[in-house]
Design a protein around this motif. Sequence first.
Motif, PDB file in Angstrom:
ATOM      1  N   GLY A 146       0.820  -1.219   0.000  1.00 14.06           N
ATOM      2  CA  GLY A 146       0.000   0.000   0.000  1.00 14.06           C
ATOM      3  C   GLY A 146       0.846   1.257   0.000  1.00 14.06           C
ATOM      4  O   GLY A 146       0.555   2.212  -0.738  1.00 14.06           O
ATOM      5  N   ASP A 147       1.893   1.281   0.826  1.00 16.80           N
ATOM      6  CA  ASP A 147       2.795   2.437   0.859  1.00 16.80           C
ATOM      7  C   ASP A 147       3.483   2.632  -0.492  1.00 16.80           C
ATOM      8  O   ASP A 147       3.641   3.758  -0.965  1.00 16.80           O
ATOM      9  CB  ASP A 147       3.854   2.248   1.946  1.00 16.80           C
ATOM     10  N   TYR A 148       3.888   1.518  -1.091  1.00 16.40           N
ATOM     11  CA  TYR A 148       4.580   1.604  -2.379  1.00 16.40           C
ATOM     12  C   TYR A 148       3.654   2.172  -3.454  1.00 16.40           C
ATOM     13  O   TYR A 148       4.059   3.040  -4.235  1.00 16.40           O
ATOM     14  CB  TYR A 148       5.076   0.222  -2.798  1.00 16.40           C
ATOM     15  N   ILE A 149       2.408   1.722  -3.482  1.00 16.57           N
ATOM     16  CA  ILE A 149       1.462   2.214  -4.492  1.00 16.57           C
ATOM     17  C   ILE A 149       1.209   3.701  -4.308  1.00 16.57           C
ATOM     18  O   ILE A 149       1.201   4.479  -5.280  1.00 16.57           O
ATOM     19  CB  ILE A 149       0.143   1.417  -4.425  1.00 16.57           C
ATOM     20  N   ARG A 150       1.007   4.128  -3.061  1.00 20.49           N
ATOM     21  CA  ARG A 150       0.760   5.553  -2.810  1.00 20.49           C
ATOM     22  C   ARG A 150       1.993   6.389  -3.165  1.00 20.49           C
ATOM     23  O   ARG A 150       1.873   7.487  -3.702  1.00 20.49           O
ATOM     24  CB  ARG A 150       0.363   5.759  -1.349  1.00 20.49           C
ATOM     25  N   CYS A 151       3.166   5.863  -2.858  1.00 23.17           N
ATOM     26  CA  CYS A 151       4.396   6.586  -3.183  1.00 23.17           C
ATOM     27  C   CYS A 151       4.573   6.685  -4.696  1.00 23.17           C
ATOM     28  O   CYS A 151       4.961   7.732  -5.220  1.00 23.17           O
ATOM     29  CB  CYS A 151       5.596   5.887  -2.550  1.00 23.17           C
ATOM     30  N   PHE A 152       4.263   5.605  -5.403  1.00 28.35           N
ATOM     31  CA  PHE A 152       4.347   5.624  -6.861  1.00 28.35           C
ATOM     32  C   PHE A 152       3.380   6.650  -7.444  1.00 28.35           C
ATOM     33  O   PHE A 152       3.729   7.403  -8.361  1.00 28.35           O
ATOM     34  CB  PHE A 152       4.047   4.237  -7.431  1.00 28.35           C
ATOM     35  N   GLN A 153       2.168   6.678  -6.917  1.00 27.73           N
ATOM     36  CA  GLN A 153       1.179   7.648  -7.405  1.00 27.73           C
ATOM     37  C   GLN A 153       1.651   9.078  -7.175  1.00 27.73           C
ATOM     38  O   GLN A 153       1.475   9.951  -8.030  1.00 27.73           O
ATOM     39  CB  GLN A 153      -0.165   7.415  -6.708  1.00 27.73           C
ATOM     40  N   SER A 154       2.265   9.312  -6.022  1.00 25.32           N
ATOM     41  CA  SER A 154       2.792  10.638  -5.724  1.00 25.32           C
ATOM     42  C   SER A 154       3.912  11.013  -6.690  1.00 25.32           C
ATOM     43  O   SER A 154       3.948  12.133  -7.219  1.00 25.32           O
ATOM     44  CB  SER A 154       3.306  10.672  -4.284  1.00 25.32           C
ATOM     45  N   GLU A 155       4.820  10.079  -6.938  1.00 19.78           N
ATOM     46  CA  GLU A 155       5.920  10.335  -7.871  1.00 19.78           C
ATOM     47  C   GLU A 155       5.388  10.557  -9.276  1.00 19.78           C
ATOM     48  O   GLU A 155       5.919  11.381 -10.026  1.00 19.78           O
ATOM     49  CB  GLU A 155       6.910   9.171  -7.857  1.00 19.78           C
ATOM     50  N   TRP A 156       4.349   9.838  -9.632  1.00 18.46           N
ATOM     51  CA  TRP A 156       3.766   9.988 -10.972  1.00 18.46           C
ATOM     52  C   TRP A 156       3.154  11.376 -11.147  1.00 18.46           C
ATOM     53  O   TRP A 156       3.242  11.978 -12.225  1.00 18.46           O
ATOM     54  CB  TRP A 156       2.715   8.903 -11.201  1.00 18.46           C
ATOM     55  N   LEU A 157       2.532  11.880 -10.085  1.00 18.72           N
ATOM     56  CA  LEU A 157       1.967  13.231 -10.151  1.00 18.72           C
ATOM     57  C   LEU A 157       3.073  14.281 -10.235  1.00 18.72           C
ATOM     58  O   LEU A 157       2.941  15.278 -10.946  1.00 18.72           O
ATOM     59  CB  LEU A 157       1.092  13.493  -8.922  1.00 18.72           C
ATOM     60  N   LYS A 158       4.165  14.047  -9.539  1.00 19.66           N
ATOM     61  CA  LYS A 158       5.260  15.026  -9.542  1.00 19.66           C
ATOM     62  C   LYS A 158       5.930  15.156 -10.898  1.00 19.66           C
ATOM     63  O   LYS A 158       6.530  16.185 -11.199  1.00 19.66           O
ATOM     64  CB  LYS A 158       6.305  14.649  -8.486  1.00 19.66           C
ATOM     65  N   LYS A 159       5.837  14.136 -11.739  1.00 23.16           N
ATOM     66  CA  LYS A 159       6.508  14.194 -13.034  1.00 23.16           C
ATOM     67  C   LYS A 159       5.922  15.278 -13.939  1.00 23.16           C
ATOM     68  O   LYS A 159       6.564  15.696 -14.912  1.00 23.16           O
ATOM     69  CB  LYS A 159       6.433  12.844 -13.741  1.00 23.16           C
ATOM     70  N   LYS A 160       4.705  15.752 -13.580  1.00 27.54           N
ATOM     71  CA  LYS A 160       4.104  16.838 -14.355  1.00 27.54           C
ATOM     72  C   LYS A 160       4.922  18.122 -14.258  1.00 27.54           C
ATOM     73  O   LYS A 160       4.804  19.007 -15.099  1.00 27.54           O
ATOM     74  CB  LYS A 160       2.668  17.095 -13.886  1.00 27.54           C
TER      75      LYS A 160
END
Length: 262
Positions: free
Chosen positions: A4-18
């Motif tokens: 769960g932590d990994y998925i949320r962290c990935f989602q956060s990193e994916w948003l930051k790529k903008k």
Amino acid sequence: MLIGDYIRCFQSEWLKKKRSLGSWLIVVGALFTPTIIVVARLLHRSKLPALYTASDFWTTYWRNSWESIAIFFLPMAAILVTSLIVQIEYRNNAWKQVNTLPLSLTTIYFSKLAVVLVLMAEFFLLFDVAVYVSAILPATLLGSVPYPSAHLPLGEFVADTGRYWLASLPIVVAQYVLSLRFKNFLVPVGVGFMTWVGALAALSWKDGYILPYIYTMLDYLRDDPKTRITLPTSQINAWAISYALCFTLAGYLLFVNKQQKG
């Protein structure tokens, strides 16, 4: 590392790529060669009917499209996109904020790496779609150009794409490790470009396969008589995967043991 932590962290990193130019570079790099090819063919339309009725139309078109990508644009995209994504924290002085999150360093390291790998997969997907569209576009726009009568070897093309993705992994992971290590954006980019140029020069060296940035070029040129490196595809893939795993482990150890992150 909890899933769960990994998925949320990935989602956060994916948003930051903008906030990075990396996403735009993926699109521009993937579409550049197919766009140039289709414009050139539309300008020289008199030769197209013979090309589009050839029995080897798809294989020839596919190989011609990959030439500049495998040798130039793919290594360049891997170097620049990876460095840009990792530099988001350095550019915004945000590493201290990241380190205060209730996340393990393992989660942070692998989620950011996963974002880069997914972006590179996006590059290949966009390129494949662009190649197909650029191939049928002249037949769609020009009545004098027939739709390609040759069989579309889709399975072969998917396999080729997978091999090129594997071949790009050492570049991506090496750039990821360098970008995490150095605050200055020019350092990993400079090292990456120098190593890539060295790999180009090493194509005439029979032991050039030991260089980690050479495998996308080597995969494309493996049947070229000018290339002195003679390795089967399985060995090219094995070298690429081995380098990627070694770089991933080395980068992880450097990251978790670095006293000041950012």
